[in-house]
Design an enzyme around this catalytic site. Structure first.
Site, PDB file in Angstrom:
ATOM      1  N   ARG A   3      -5.219  31.247 -42.776  1.00 43.37           N
ATOM      2  CA  ARG A   3      -5.408  30.210 -43.787  1.00 43.37           C
ATOM      3  C   ARG A   3      -6.082  30.849 -44.990  1.00 43.37           C
ATOM      4  NH1 ARG A   3      -2.161  27.602 -41.636  1.00 43.37           N
ATOM      5  NH2 ARG A   3      -2.270  25.461 -40.827  1.00 43.37           N
TER       6      ARG A   3
ATOM      7  N   GLU B  94      -3.089  26.085 -52.215  1.00 41.44           N
ATOM      8  CA  GLU B  94      -1.641  26.285 -52.155  1.00 41.44           C
ATOM      9  C   GLU B  94      -0.980  25.128 -52.871  1.00 41.44           C
ATOM     10  OE1 GLU B  94      -0.537  26.809 -48.056  1.00 41.44           O
ATOM     11  OE2 GLU B  94      -1.530  28.758 -47.945  1.00 41.44           O
TER      12      GLU B  94
ATOM     13  N   HIS C 193       3.303  30.877 -48.007  1.00 38.12           N
ATOM     14  CA  HIS C 193       3.014  30.287 -46.698  1.00 38.12           C
ATOM     15  C   HIS C 193       4.292  30.127 -45.860  1.00 38.12           C
ATOM     16  CE1 HIS C 193       0.009  27.535 -44.418  1.00 38.12           C
ATOM     17  NE2 HIS C 193       0.816  28.171 -43.578  1.00 38.12           N
TER      18      HIS C 193
HETATM   19  C1  GLV Z   1       1.331  26.874 -40.300  1.00 34.10           C
HETATM   20  O1  GLV Z   1       0.565  27.461 -40.994  1.00 34.10           O
HETATM   21  C2  GLV Z   1       0.927  26.032 -39.225  1.00 34.10           C
HETATM   22  O2  GLV Z   1      -0.283  25.795 -39.044  1.00 34.10           O
HETATM   23  O3  GLV Z   1       1.809  25.529 -38.536  1.00 34.10           O
END
Ligand code: GLV
Length: 354
Positions: A267, A296, A315
């Site tokens: 994260r 983000e 991401h």
């Molecule tokens: C992606 O980052 C998730 O947490 O599924």
């Protein structure tokens, strides 16, 4: 089918397969009011169709972008089941807007830092997540980023596309070797271990820091300071919590080797981006490769985007077709179980059942 442009409601107990529509027995009888369900984005058909088979009446937000906070606060009112993504902040305000009737909130994500778990538990709301199915895809992404940063792939590609490649050159874009180097994994859960498994094939020595994990795939445990002092690559695999926020700060970075590469597929909030910028700009570390940022999307005026030695992608850790299909399936299964008053197959706040 009713539609108000971006939200679509289905109200037929049937599913189309090829040219045929099949009627399904919904999970409630006709004299019962069907539960109110909201799905905050168009998720893969595998999960969506499963929900429709059990609960034909549902509302789906079908726009490409997530609903705005205002739209969400309005649309969640009175729902019995909510299927959301990590783009939705599920906090006290949102739970107040939903109301006390809600039986389940199912997130199509493994990470649940967008949800106030303690508040949900206090209110007796089970929270579903999707562990396991995205382990390999995310480990692949960590490795793709590690290799790209080590071998300066994105930087070299920009150079080529700009027409700057004159000829083969012995010193052009020299990068780092993997074989014989040390990979330090911070957080040795499912994804961290899957990264260690891949590292074996590349001839990396693997050490990890995680007080709760056992050695696996030829790795050895290490104190964090030792890991930072010894590692040529540091890959982050801890969830974002109050404890891990800005774990990677100026002090952390100052303990890394000057040739080291930082990889983050966990994260964005785990990394202090201002400190990272300073470390990369001053060549305190060699490079960073980030799948995740805070916020983000990363604003286009972020100074990190000026740096050649910083790779940033939007991401995409779990972004493979199979993985997203499976995530939608687990999210659907959690939603259905919650609506039927059953224990969620994958519950992020199991204390809710105590
Ligand atoms: C992606 O980052 C998730 O947490 O599924």
């Amino acid at each position: 089918m009713q539609t108000d442009g971006i939200f679509q409601s289905t109200d037929k107990a049937m599913t189309r397969v090829g040219l045929f529509y099949f009627w399904h027995e919904p999970d409630y009888t006709l004299d019962m009011t069907p539960p109110k369900i909201l799905i905050t984005r168009l998720i893969p058909d595998l999960g969506l169709n499963l929900v429709k088979e059990h609960f034909p009446t549902l509302e789906v937000f079908t726009a490409d972008l997530p609903p705005t906070r205002e739209q969400l606060l309005e649309k969640v009112r009175g729902v019995d089941g909510l299927l959301c993504l990590l783009t939705e902040r599920i906090d006290t305000e949102l739970m107040d807007a939903i109301g006390p009737q809600v039986k389940v909130i199912s997130s199509m994500s493994v990470g649940v830092d967008h949800i106030d778990l303690a508040e949900a538990t206090k209110r007796g709301i089970p929270i579903g997540n999707t562990p396991g199915v995205l382990t390999d895809a995310t480990a692949d992404q960590a490795f793709a980023l590690l290799l790209a940063a080590a071998r300066r792939i994105t930087e070299a590609e920009r150079f080529l596309r700009a027409g700057k490649w004159i000829t083969w050159c012995p010193s052009l874009f020299l990068g780092a070797d993997l074989h014989g180097a040390t990979l330090g994994i911070v957080g040795f859960g499912r994804i961290g271990q899957a990264v260690a498994k891949r590292a074996q094939g590349f001839g990396l020595r693997v050490i990890y820091h995680d007080p709760t994990a056992q050695p696996a795939f030829g790795s050895q445990p290490a104190e964090l300071d030792d890991l930072l002092r010894e590692s040529d690559f540091v890959s982050i695999h801890v969830p974002l919590t109050q404890k891990t926020k800005h774990l990677v700060d100026a002090e952390f970075l100052s303990k890394m080797k000057s040739n080291a590469v930082l990889v983050n597929t966990a994260r964005g909030g785990v990394v202090d981006q201002t400190a990272l910028y300073v470390a990369l700009k001053s060549k305190r570390i060699f490079a960073a490769a980030l799948d995740v940022t805070d916020p983000e999307p990363l604003p286009m005026d972020s100074p990190l985007l000026e740096l050649e030695n910083c790779i940033i992608v939007p991401h995409l850790g779990s972004a493979s077709k199979w993985t997203r299909d499976q995530m939608s399936l687990l999210a659907a299964q959690n939603l259905i179980a919650g609506l039927n008053g059953e224990r969620l197959p994958h519950c992020a706040n199991p204390d809710v059942y105590r």
